[in-house]
Scaffold this motif. Structure first.
Motif, PDB file in Angstrom:
ATOM      1  N   SER A 176     -22.702  56.491  51.178  1.00 12.44           N
ATOM      2  CA  SER A 176     -21.528  55.636  51.080  1.00 12.44           C
ATOM      3  C   SER A 176     -21.817  54.146  51.295  1.00 12.44           C
ATOM      4  O   SER A 176     -21.282  53.301  50.587  1.00 12.44           O
ATOM      5  CB  SER A 176     -20.434  56.104  52.037  1.00 12.44           C
ATOM      6  OG  SER A 176     -20.899  56.075  53.372  1.00 12.44           O
ATOM      7  N   ASP A 206     -16.424  63.974  45.529  1.00  9.75           N
ATOM      8  CA  ASP A 206     -15.979  63.676  46.893  1.00  9.75           C
ATOM      9  C   ASP A 206     -15.346  64.911  47.536  1.00  9.75           C
ATOM     10  O   ASP A 206     -15.216  65.955  46.911  1.00  9.75           O
ATOM     11  CB  ASP A 206     -14.959  62.528  46.812  1.00  9.75           C
ATOM     12  CG  ASP A 206     -14.794  61.743  48.092  1.00  9.75           C
ATOM     13  OD1 ASP A 206     -15.299  62.173  49.141  1.00  9.75           O
ATOM     14  OD2 ASP A 206     -14.142  60.685  48.039  1.00  9.75           O
ATOM     15  N   LEU A 212     -16.395  59.874  40.776  1.00 12.04           N
ATOM     16  CA  LEU A 212     -16.698  60.008  42.196  1.00 12.04           C
ATOM     17  C   LEU A 212     -16.586  61.468  42.593  1.00 12.04           C
ATOM     18  O   LEU A 212     -15.513  62.070  42.479  1.00 12.04           O
ATOM     19  CB  LEU A 212     -15.737  59.159  43.038  1.00 12.04           C
ATOM     20  CG  LEU A 212     -15.926  59.255  44.563  1.00 12.04           C
ATOM     21  CD1 LEU A 212     -17.290  58.722  44.987  1.00 12.04           C
ATOM     22  CD2 LEU A 212     -14.825  58.496  45.301  1.00 12.04           C
ATOM     23  N   GLY A 270     -16.501  59.415  52.024  1.00  9.93           N
ATOM     24  CA  GLY A 270     -15.920  59.332  50.688  1.00  9.93           C
ATOM     25  C   GLY A 270     -14.812  58.288  50.637  1.00  9.93           C
ATOM     26  O   GLY A 270     -14.658  57.559  49.654  1.00  9.93           O
ATOM     27  N   ILE A 273     -21.790  64.890  49.419  1.00  9.17           N
ATOM     28  CA  ILE A 273     -20.838  63.915  48.883  1.00  9.17           C
ATOM     29  C   ILE A 273     -20.732  62.753  49.865  1.00  9.17           C
ATOM     30  O   ILE A 273     -21.089  62.928  51.032  1.00  9.17           O
ATOM     31  CB  ILE A 273     -19.434  64.546  48.661  1.00  9.17           C
ATOM     32  CG1 ILE A 273     -18.874  65.157  49.962  1.00  9.17           C
ATOM     33  CG2 ILE A 273     -19.480  65.579  47.565  1.00  9.17           C
ATOM     34  CD1 ILE A 273     -18.081  64.205  50.790  1.00  9.17           C
ATOM     35  N   PRO A 274     -20.247  61.596  49.476  1.00 10.53           N
ATOM     36  CA  PRO A 274     -19.825  61.263  48.118  1.00 10.53           C
ATOM     37  C   PRO A 274     -21.000  60.933  47.184  1.00 10.53           C
ATOM     38  O   PRO A 274     -22.034  60.475  47.657  1.00 10.53           O
ATOM     39  CB  PRO A 274     -18.969  60.012  48.339  1.00 10.53           C
ATOM     40  CG  PRO A 274     -19.505  59.391  49.582  1.00 10.53           C
ATOM     41  CD  PRO A 274     -20.009  60.503  50.441  1.00 10.53           C
ATOM     42  N   ARG A 294     -13.909  55.260  47.875  1.00  5.94           N
ATOM     43  CA  ARG A 294     -12.608  55.170  47.197  1.00  5.94           C
ATOM     44  C   ARG A 294     -11.993  53.790  47.401  1.00  5.94           C
ATOM     45  O   ARG A 294     -11.468  53.173  46.463  1.00  5.94           O
ATOM     46  CB  ARG A 294     -11.628  56.213  47.771  1.00  5.94           C
ATOM     47  CG  ARG A 294     -12.002  57.649  47.537  1.00  5.94           C
ATOM     48  CD  ARG A 294     -11.095  58.585  48.345  1.00  5.94           C
ATOM     49  NE  ARG A 294     -11.860  59.685  48.896  1.00  5.94           N
ATOM     50  CZ  ARG A 294     -11.427  60.530  49.836  1.00  5.94           C
ATOM     51  NH1 ARG A 294     -10.222  60.380  50.354  1.00  5.94           N
ATOM     52  NH2 ARG A 294     -12.201  61.490  50.277  1.00  5.94           N
ATOM     53  N   TYR A 338     -11.779  60.921  39.978  1.00  5.48           N
ATOM     54  CA  TYR A 338     -12.055  61.552  41.271  1.00  5.48           C
ATOM     55  C   TYR A 338     -12.216  63.051  41.066  1.00  5.48           C
ATOM     56  O   TYR A 338     -11.340  63.695  40.497  1.00  5.48           O
ATOM     57  CB  TYR A 338     -10.892  61.267  42.229  1.00  5.48           C
ATOM     58  CG  TYR A 338     -11.033  61.912  43.589  1.00  5.48           C
ATOM     59  CD1 TYR A 338     -10.633  63.232  43.805  1.00  5.48           C
ATOM     60  CD2 TYR A 338     -11.585  61.217  44.663  1.00  5.48           C
ATOM     61  CE1 TYR A 338     -10.773  63.833  45.043  1.00  5.48           C
ATOM     62  CE2 TYR A 338     -11.726  61.814  45.907  1.00  5.48           C
ATOM     63  CZ  TYR A 338     -11.313  63.120  46.095  1.00  5.48           C
ATOM     64  OH  TYR A 338     -11.460  63.711  47.328  1.00  5.48           O
TER      65      TYR A 338
END
Lengths: 219, 232
Positions: free
Chosen positions: A67, A9, A7, A16, A54-55, A20, A32
Motif C-alpha cells: 500500500s 482488495d 484494485l 486497501g 492484497i491490495p 482507495r 474495485y
C-alpha cells in the motif's frame, strides 16, 4: 493511452483503504474487485506471486504491490492534482518517517488488542495506546499530520479508525478518552469525500473482527 | 554560519548495514559530511534528541534538522542533491519496482539472515533454508525485472544496488564466521555477480569493513548471543 486501473482488495483491510483513498483523491476511475482471501483469485496470484496479498494495484496490466508503494506511485503518476506528499524534501522525509512508523508499529500492536487475551492483551493494549499517543503528539494542533493539507500520513493512518470500535470493545477502553485530538482529526478526515467513500462501516468491521477473534481466542 | 547551516552529519555505527547505506549514498554524490560513531550500548544524549521516536542510527543531520530511517534518508539525499548518480529511476513504474525489491530485501531476507547468526542446530538449519528460498526469489526478481544491469561505475549505482551491497556484501565473511552459505555463483549467479561488480567500485572499498574484523565481530557476537540464550 487509456488508463486502466484495477484494485484487488478486501473490504476491511486498512491497507486497501489507503489505496482507495489515494485513487479517489486523484479522481482516478478504477475497478474495485473484492478478493476472498480463503479462495484467492488466479489474477491475485498472478499479479502478486511472491506475497499473494492484497491490495494489488494493476495499472494498464502491470501490478504494484504494498500500500505505501502504491500510494507513492499514484501520487507520482497522477501528479496534476491533490498532491499527497509535500514538495519540500525535508517535509517529504517527515511524512515518510511517520508513514513508516505507522507501518512498523500499528499493525502488530493493534493485532494484540483483538487477537489475544489476558496478560498478552493487557501489554498489547498498553503498547497500542502509547503508539496512538505518540501519533497524537506528532499531530499536535495541526489540522492534518502534514499541516494544512491532507496527505501521506493521514492516508496511512485513517483506515485504522474503522477498527477502533473493535479495539475498544475487545480491549475495554475508550480511544476518545485516551486520544481526543486524534478523534477530532478522524472526524475532519471523514468530511473528505475520498475518505468517506473508501471506508467501510465500523460496525461491520467490528462484526468481522468478532468473527476473527473467535478463531484466535476460543471463549 | 552559512557553513554551519549546510553542514551534513551522519550518526552511524561501523557494523550497521543501515548506516553503511547512507555512507555509500553520501560518497557517491560527493557530499562532504562529518561522521559520528554512536555507541548503541550506551546511547548519547544527542542521539536520543535527534531520534526520540526510535533512538536508532542512522540519523542524518542537514541544515540542523535530523532525518531518521535509512530508506527515508536515502530518498531525502536523492531529492536534495540531484546530481548523479540518481538513486531512483526516472520512470514511475520502475521506481515502484525498486521500492518493492528494497522492501523485500529489508523485510523478508535480512530478517531471516539475522536469525542465522544467533541460532544453532536444527533451528539454524531451518533459517538457512528459509533464507536461501527468499534469496532465490530475489535472484529470480533481479533476472526478470533488471535483466540488462551493468555495473561498471558510480553512475550505475542506485538504491537497489546500495541495498544489495550493504545487506549481502559481507556474505563471504558470514560463510567464514558461521559456516553458512546463502549466496553462491551457482545458485544465485545474478546476485553474486552484482555483488562482485559493486565491490570493485572504489566507493564501496572505502566503506567496506575489513574481512578479519568482520569475521571476528560475527564470531564474538554469535558467542555472546548463544551464551545469553543458554543462560536464559
Amino acid at each position: 493511452m487509456a488508463n486502466e486501473v484495477v484494485l484487488l482488495d478486501f473490504w476491511p483491510s486498512m491497507f486497501g483503504m489507503r489505496t482507495r483513498i489515494a485513487l479517489r483523491e486523484k479522481g482516478v476511475e478504477f475497478e474495485y474487485r473484492e478478493e476472498d482471501l480463503r479462495n484467492k483469485s488466479p489474477l491475485l496470484i498472478q499479479m502478486n506471486p511472491i506475497h499473494k496479498k492484497i491490495p494489488v494495484l494493476i495499472h494498464n496490466g502491470k501490478p504494484v504491490v504494498e500500500s505505501s508503494i502504491q500510494v507513492q506511485y499514484i501520487d507520482e503518476v497522477w501528479s496534476h492534482k491533490n498532491p499527497i506528499l509535500p514538495s519540500d524534501p525535508y517535509h517529504r522525509a517527515q511524512a515518510r518517517f511517520w508513514a513508516d512508523f505507522i507501518d512498523k508499529k500499528m499493525y502488530e500492536a493493534q493485532r494484540k488488542v483483538w487477537a489475544t487475551k489476558g496478560e498478552e492483551q493487557e501489554t498489547g493494549k498498553k503498547d497500542f495506546i502509547e503508539i496512538l499517543k505518540t501519533l497524537e503528539s506528532e499531530l499536535g494542533d495541526k489540522p492534518y499530520f502534514g499541516g494544512d493539507d491532507f496527505g501521506f500520513v493521514d492516508i496511512a493512518l485513517i483506515g485504522f479508525y474503522t477498527w477502533f470500535p473493535a479495539y475498544e470493545k475487545f480491549g475495554n477502553f475508550s480511544i476518545e478518552q485516551e486520544c481526543p485530538k486524534l478523534i477530532a482529526w478522524v472526524k475532519k478526515c471523514l468530511q473528505r469525500d475520498s475518505v468517506a467513500k473508501s471506508l467501510p462501516d465500523p460496525e461491520k468491521v467490528t462484526e468481522f473482527v468478532s468473527m476473527l477473534r473467535s478463531k484466535f481466542v476460543p471463549e | 554560519m552559512e557553513e554551519q547551516r549546510s553542514k551534513v552529519t551522519l550518526h552511524g555505527m561501523w557494523i550497521s548495514t543501515y548506516s553503511k547505506r547512507v555512507e555509500i549514498a553520501l560518497k557517491l554524490k560527493g557530499i562532504l559530511y562529518e561522521y559520528v560513531e554512536e555507541d548503541l550500548q550506551n546511547k548519547s544524549e544527542s542521539l536520543i534528541q535527534l531520534n526520540p521516536v526510535h533512538k536508532k542510527i542512522p540519523v542524518l543531520v542537514h541544515n540542523g534538522k535530523p532525518v531518521a530511517e535509512s530508506l527515508v534518508i536515502l530518498e531525502y539525499i536523492d531529492e536534495t542533491w540531484k546530481n548523479s548518480p540518481r538513486l531512483f529511476p526516472e520512470d514511475t513504474y520502475e521506481r515502484a519496482q525498486v521500492r518493492f525489491w528494497v522492501s523485500y530485501i529489508n523485510q523478508q531476507v535480512f530478517e531471516v539472515m539475522g536469525q542465522v547468526v544467533f541460532q544453532e542446530g536444527e533451528a539454524q538449519a531451518k533459517s538457512v533454508e528459509e533464507a536461501r528460498k527468499r534469496v532465490q526469489v530475489l535472484e529470480e526478481g533481479l533476472k526478470k525485472h533488471f535483466p540488462n544491469k551493468n555495473i561498471r561505475e558510480n553512475d550505475d549505482v542506485g538504491l537497489l544496488e546500495i541495498t544489495i551491497i550493504a545487506t549481502f556484501g559481507a556474505h563471504k565473511a558470514y560463510r567464514e564466521a558461521l559456516g553458512v552459505e546463502i549466496i553462491d555463483p551457482v545458485n544465485t549467479p545474478t546476485l553474486y555477480n552484482w555483488i562482485e561488480r559493486l565491490q570493485d567500485l572504489t566507493v564501496m572499498k572505502e566503506v567496506e569493513v575489513p574481512r578479519d574484523k568482520l569475521v571476528n565481530f560475527l564470531q564474538n557476537y554469535r558467542q555472546k548471543l548463544l551464551q545469553q540464550a543458554a543462560s536464559a
